[in-house]
Scaffold this active site. Structure first.
Site, PDB file in Angstrom:
ATOM      1  N   ARG A 263      37.631  42.403  40.762  1.00  9.08           N
ATOM      2  CA  ARG A 263      39.015  42.837  40.566  1.00  9.08           C
ATOM      3  C   ARG A 263      39.902  41.880  41.352  1.00  9.08           C
ATOM      4  O   ARG A 263      39.427  40.990  42.052  1.00  9.08           O
ATOM      5  CB  ARG A 263      39.246  44.298  40.931  1.00  9.08           C
ATOM      6  N   GLY A 264      41.211  42.088  41.242  1.00  8.91           N
ATOM      7  CA  GLY A 264      42.152  41.143  41.844  1.00  8.91           C
ATOM      8  C   GLY A 264      42.619  40.206  40.744  1.00  8.91           C
ATOM      9  O   GLY A 264      41.795  39.598  40.048  1.00  8.91           O
ATOM     10  N   ALA A 265      43.937  40.083  40.599  1.00  7.02           N
ATOM     11  CA  ALA A 265      44.487  39.379  39.442  1.00  7.02           C
ATOM     12  C   ALA A 265      43.916  37.967  39.261  1.00  7.02           C
ATOM     13  O   ALA A 265      43.429  37.630  38.169  1.00  7.02           O
ATOM     14  CB  ALA A 265      46.014  39.351  39.535  1.00  7.02           C
TER      15      ALA A 265
ATOM     16  N   GLN B 185      40.117  49.351  48.507  1.00  7.57           N
ATOM     17  CA  GLN B 185      39.960  47.894  48.603  1.00  7.57           C
ATOM     18  C   GLN B 185      40.235  47.386  50.021  1.00  7.57           C
ATOM     19  O   GLN B 185      39.663  46.393  50.440  1.00  7.57           O
ATOM     20  CB  GLN B 185      40.923  47.183  47.633  1.00  7.57           C
TER      21      GLN B 185
ATOM     22  N   ASP C 147      49.809  41.508  40.984  1.00  8.02           N
ATOM     23  CA  ASP C 147      49.103  41.479  39.699  1.00  8.02           C
ATOM     24  C   ASP C 147      49.972  40.897  38.593  1.00  8.02           C
ATOM     25  O   ASP C 147      49.467  40.377  37.606  1.00  8.02           O
ATOM     26  CB  ASP C 147      48.625  42.879  39.329  1.00  8.02           C
TER      27      ASP C 147
ATOM     28  N   ASN D 164      52.011  45.376  41.768  1.00  8.25           N
ATOM     29  CA  ASN D 164      50.802  45.200  42.589  1.00  8.25           C
ATOM     30  C   ASN D 164      50.147  46.567  42.764  1.00  8.25           C
ATOM     31  O   ASN D 164      50.661  47.583  42.292  1.00  8.25           O
ATOM     32  CB  ASN D 164      51.173  44.564  43.938  1.00  8.25           C
ATOM     33  N   LYS D 165      49.038  46.578  43.446  1.00  9.33           N
ATOM     34  CA  LYS D 165      48.266  47.815  43.680  1.00  9.33           C
ATOM     35  C   LYS D 165      49.170  48.978  44.059  1.00  9.33           C
ATOM     36  O   LYS D 165      50.106  48.807  44.847  1.00  9.33           O
ATOM     37  CB  LYS D 165      47.266  47.538  44.804  1.00  9.33           C
TER      38      LYS D 165
END
Lengths: 351, 351
Positions: free
Chosen positions: A45-47, A197, A238, A248-249
């Protein structure tokens, strides 16, 4: 540092981020479908990492294709791209990486390449995307570290680290670069519910690098700010809209509001591939709603009673007015972002 | 609704709040030491409930005393009060309840009562504290409900419900009263890490009452507010300083900052016994730091890597300027709280 994602022969390996920090195990993907499934399930995960994984997944799929003619090969390619595009809706790096692969395909096909030639070109493009991502993170780190005082307590939310990229990290790249310059850095990591995360991934990779790290629950950040324990915030993204709204998250917006209340600089570190010039503002960014089980259960234990409803939006939007600066591999963009981000994009042509 | 705490013969029963919502089981306390241990371990929690439990624990201890003379009985009583006072430092209701028991003891002793007479008087005082708490919650509910529109989405943090009191609840008492008046209420419950009082306890008791409840992670509240999904916030308190600074479950301050950012009313519901006129402002309130395991582990699973430090302050302070009104059993106090809270206290003598 263990690699986030890597080739091993004809397979793509990814460290399983669902199992960190207690278990360090790699998932081996032998097909594009397997890569797509891993992205959807948040093995990776993570853009930026999602973009890299999608490119590698496409290259993997086409390398293993049994198509004999370019027409059949092109159809398979399109199907593989669609498969990747359907994994997660928010991180724009995914679509950016797929577009790069499509352009590489078109280039190779146009110059009359065979199926093998095109596959090789896709392979090279995926490797380039991977390598550029690491280089971009290093560059972001160098630019961002100029914003970090000699001694600083830095709050971060989610994981925008080596694990969210091909290596080094965006927000955590800024922290790493500051540490490498000898600055005295202590990191406060929001645990980042529901997927944790921060507690699991950010703490894991920073502790491995010997960086002073303290985990707090997300709601403690306000009290820490009020007590003067936070000098600056740096997070990843993101998707960033043209005017600078940052997706973002989930919880990033909450961090930003509290940072502004305490006059604490709020920085966003993200590669140019995260900036979506086709999306004018944050209200147009699709927000993925993930399965409620991420909220209702932990380690197999049910937390909430039956009968209670649950929301699980994976992201939120932080309007540009809360963002002190956006750090990209091309430098530091300041408000108004419509102007500064476009200038970054023109700097050396579109990223 | 199952009772939070009750007498059963010569024992005090408490529903084990560590095990809700999956298991509904009662802990039986046969000694004052057992009650003290239960308070420390958070079998029972919530400022008013802690006060009630301490009073019942003292009454229990003295009822079971084998002292034959009043001097020995008084020494045992003092020791039992000290034991209770050492359980948790923040909720002022604990010290308030112990003081009430001490006054009852002194009254009975002064009028020349025997050991048996004093024990009976302590027993009666503990029952009175219990009953007054329920009545106070009902009164808070009636006052608070006047602040709730006909249709409202209400956000709450932690559990300020029946489980945090002798019954009905403070913040959740306001919600219950509004529902009883036929208002259309939907509740957003912050899960409230690390102990998950929102996900586990607030959701459990509201769902039992048939109230529409949605659990969110703490960091989602900002996005919900920005989307217009929160009409008002109501929370409880562990201690309110004379000038209106509110000490409550960690994260309450973060909720208050975001509520103000969105012009959403932020209400605090608490009995007069929560107001500490001896503490001028929030900076003087002791904040309990609990064991890091509450943050690092869940359901036996380790969340954070070894080597990462952890903070676990159980409470934070919300300055009075963020508080729209304080709802007590005597009415609704508005700023400036130095004036309005003192007026409430004078209304019918000190609470």
């Amino acid at each position: 540092m263990l690699p986030t994602i890597a080739w091993q022969g004809d397979s793509v390996l990814m460290i399983d981020q669902r199992k960190l920090p207690s278990v360090e195990v790699y998932v081996t993907c032998k097909t594009a479908a397997h890569v797509a499934k891993a992205i959807r399930a948040m093995v990776i995960r993570g853009a930026p990492a999602i973009g890299v994984a999608a490119a590698m997944g496409i290259a993997l799929g086409m390398r293993r294709s049994r198509a004999t003619g370019t027409k059949q090969f092109a159809a398979e390619f399109q199907k593989t791209c669609d498969l990747m595009a359907g994994t997660r809706p928010t991180a724009v790096n995914l679509f950016w990486a797929i577009d790069r692969m499509k352009r590489a395909f078109a280039d190779a096909a146009q110059s009359g390449g065979s199926v093998g030639d095109i596959a090789a070109r896709l392979d090279a493009e995926a490797r380039r995307i991977h390598d550029e991502d690491v280089a971009g993170c290093r560059s972001m780190g160098a630019h961002g570290a100029t914003l970090v005082p000699e001694t600083a307590n830095i709050l971060t939310h989610c994981n925008a680290g080596a694990l969210a990229t091909a290596g080094y990290g965006t927000a955590l790249g800024v922290i790493r670069a500051a540490v490498e310059q000898g600055k005295k850095i202590a990191v406060l990591a929001d645990e980042t519910r529901p997927f944790l995360q921060g507690a699991r991934l950010t703490a894991w990779e920073l502790v491995k690098d010997g960086i002073d790290t303290t985990v707090i629950t997300d709601s403690m950040a306000g009290a820490m700010m009020r007590q003067g324990r936070v000098d600056l915030v740096v997070v990843g993204a993101d998707r960033i809209a043209a005017k600078g709204d940052v997706d973002n998250k989930v919880g990033t917006y909450s961090v930003a509001v509290r940072a502004r209340e305490h006059d604490i600089p709020f920085y966003v570190a993200a590669p140019m591939s995260t900036i979506d010039f086709n999306t004018p503002d944050g209200s147009r960014i699709p927000i993925e709603e993930r399965h409620e089980r991420e909220v209702t259960h932990m380690g197999g234990v049910r937390l909430t009673p039956g009968g209670a409803r649950v929301r699980n939006p994976a992201f939120d939007v932080t309007p540009a007015k809360y963002v002190t600066a956006i750090i990209t591999e091309r430098g530091i963009a300041r408000p108004p972002y419509e102007v500064s981000l476009s200038a970054h994009a023109r700097d050396t042509g579109p990223a």
